[in-house]
Design a protein around this motif. Structure first.
Motif, PDB file in Angstrom:
ATOM      1  N   UNK A  35      64.016  13.635  -1.276  1.00 31.84           N
ATOM      2  CA  UNK A  35      63.610  13.457  -2.666  1.00 31.84           C
ATOM      3  C   UNK A  35      64.849  13.178  -3.494  1.00 31.84           C
ATOM      4  N   UNK A  36      64.727  12.307  -4.505  1.00 32.55           N
ATOM      5  CA  UNK A  36      65.862  11.990  -5.353  1.00 32.55           C
ATOM      6  C   UNK A  36      65.414  11.898  -6.807  1.00 32.55           C
ATOM      7  N   UNK A  37      66.241  12.432  -7.696  1.00 30.78           N
ATOM      8  CA  UNK A  37      66.012  12.298  -9.128  1.00 30.78           C
ATOM      9  C   UNK A  37      67.321  11.877  -9.778  1.00 30.78           C
ATOM     10  N   UNK A  38      67.224  10.988 -10.728  1.00 30.77           N
ATOM     11  CA  UNK A  38      68.405  10.547 -11.484  1.00 30.77           C
ATOM     12  C   UNK A  38      68.110  10.652 -12.970  1.00 30.77           C
ATOM     13  N   UNK A  39      69.162  10.733 -13.748  1.00 31.70           N
ATOM     14  CA  UNK A  39      69.011  10.734 -15.206  1.00 31.70           C
ATOM     15  C   UNK A  39      69.945   9.680 -15.786  1.00 31.70           C
ATOM     16  N   UNK A  40      69.532   9.090 -16.886  1.00 31.32           N
ATOM     17  CA  UNK A  40      70.403   8.169 -17.607  1.00 31.32           C
ATOM     18  C   UNK A  40      71.352   8.965 -18.492  1.00 31.32           C
ATOM     19  N   UNK A  60      59.878  10.432  -3.826  1.00 27.45           N
ATOM     20  CA  UNK A  60      60.055  10.338  -2.381  1.00 27.45           C
ATOM     21  C   UNK A  60      60.797   9.055  -2.032  1.00 27.45           C
ATOM     22  N   UNK A  61      61.762   9.171  -1.132  1.00 28.62           N
ATOM     23  CA  UNK A  61      62.488   7.988  -0.679  1.00 28.62           C
ATOM     24  C   UNK A  61      61.918   7.415   0.618  1.00 28.62           C
ATOM     25  N   UNK A  62      61.111   8.207   1.320  1.00 29.98           N
ATOM     26  CA  UNK A  62      60.505   7.755   2.567  1.00 29.98           C
ATOM     27  C   UNK A  62      59.064   7.323   2.327  1.00 29.98           C
ATOM     28  N   UNK A 133      52.804  12.000   8.274  1.00 28.17           N
ATOM     29  CA  UNK A 133      54.017  11.678   9.016  1.00 28.17           C
ATOM     30  C   UNK A 133      54.961  10.920   8.097  1.00 28.17           C
ATOM     31  N   UNK A 134      56.257  11.028   8.355  1.00 30.54           N
ATOM     32  CA  UNK A 134      57.259  10.328   7.557  1.00 30.54           C
ATOM     33  C   UNK A 134      57.797   9.135   8.330  1.00 30.54           C
ATOM     34  N   UNK A 135      58.056   8.051   7.601  1.00 31.34           N
ATOM     35  CA  UNK A 135      58.601   6.845   8.215  1.00 31.34           C
ATOM     36  C   UNK A 135      59.664   6.248   7.313  1.00 31.34           C
ATOM     37  N   UNK A 136      60.640   5.594   7.922  1.00 26.50           N
ATOM     38  CA  UNK A 136      61.656   4.878   7.153  1.00 26.50           C
ATOM     39  C   UNK A 136      61.032   3.604   6.590  1.00 26.50           C
ATOM     40  N   UNK A 175      56.740   1.027   1.772  1.00 24.89           N
ATOM     41  CA  UNK A 175      57.625   1.193   0.629  1.00 24.89           C
ATOM     42  C   UNK A 175      57.919   2.672   0.380  1.00 24.89           C
ATOM     43  N   UNK A 176      59.076   2.971  -0.229  1.00 23.45           N
ATOM     44  CA  UNK A 176      59.378   4.357  -0.585  1.00 23.45           C
ATOM     45  C   UNK A 176      58.329   4.899  -1.560  1.00 23.45           C
ATOM     46  N   UNK A 177      57.941   6.153  -1.352  1.00 19.94           N
ATOM     47  CA  UNK A 177      57.016   6.789  -2.278  1.00 19.94           C
ATOM     48  C   UNK A 177      55.587   6.303  -2.186  1.00 19.94           C
ATOM     49  N   UNK A 178      55.247   5.589  -1.115  1.00 15.74           N
ATOM     50  CA  UNK A 178      53.874   5.141  -0.913  1.00 15.74           C
ATOM     51  C   UNK A 178      53.257   5.862   0.289  1.00 15.74           C
TER      52      UNK A 178
END
Length: 203
Positions: A35-40, A60-62, A133-136, A175-178
């Motif tokens: 998982x990733x979060x960014x802020x401006x 989610x990145x995966x 299941x998780x996939x790249x 796609x990531x997060x799908x």
């Protein structure tokens, strides 16, 4: 997240939002999500003496893969227990660079053998991996990857046999997060009816 990510990653750059050398595990229940979060860097999203609270929205990145199976309904419905399900020939390693997965490599079977006598199928759809299941993330042409299903069939005379199917996946971009839900129906002729997956946002 997760705490053990460093075991599978050779280098993480917070400034460039990159992960080099990520390696995905194959076993259901033991895979680790990212998982990733960014802020401006604005006055409302930077912690300082006047702003002590910043809201992070993690993504989610995966990609998530779900499998739902059932048997054909009616008088000819068969008695089937699923023993194993896996996605074959998926990617095992990749780098994440500024929001894009790249340099995918390796060959991975994602899934698991099911405990005991497996899962008994009915005419209603049964989720084989409730947590997914998780996939790249990657683009797949037709047949680049496939769905493997192993089942034990009980015949009318009470004898049993094991049968497996290897189903080529349609062309798709994970796609990531799908979230991708693959559905298959086992027919009375021991065939599998299989189509393109349902696609949803994974939140």
């Amino acid at each position: 997240y997760p705490a053990k990510l460093a075991e599978k990653v050779t280098d993480i750059s917070k400034d460039e939002y990159s992960i080099n050398g990520f390696e995905l595990g194959p076993q259901y229940g033991e895979q680790q999500d990212i998982l990733m979060a960014t802020v401006n860097k604005t006055t409302t999203e930077v912690v300082n003496e006047n702003n002590t609270f910043v809201l992070f929205t993690f993504k989610h990145l995966l990609s998530r893969l779900d499998v739902k199976l059932n048997v054909e309904s009616g008088a000819n419905a068969i008695d089937a227990n699923v023993l194993a399900v896996a996605f074959l020939d998926t990617y095992q390693k990749a780098n994440f660079n500024k929001g894009i997965w790249e340099n995918q490599s390796g060959n991975l079977a994602i899934g698991d053998n099911l405990d005991g006598d497996g899962i008994t199928l009915t005419s209603s759809e049964t989720s084989i991996f409730p947590n997914g299941l998780l996939a790249i993330p990657a683009h797949l042409e037709y047949g680049d990857a496939s769905l493997y299903i192993l089942a034990k069939i009980t015949l009318p005379d009470e004898t049993t046999m094991e049968k497996y199917w290897t189903l080529p996946l349609p062309a798709i971009t994970w796609e990531p997060g799908k979230r991708y839900t693959y559905k298959a129906t086992l027919t009375a002729e021991f065939n599998i009816e299989f189509s393109t997956p349902e696609v949803q946002s994974w939140v």
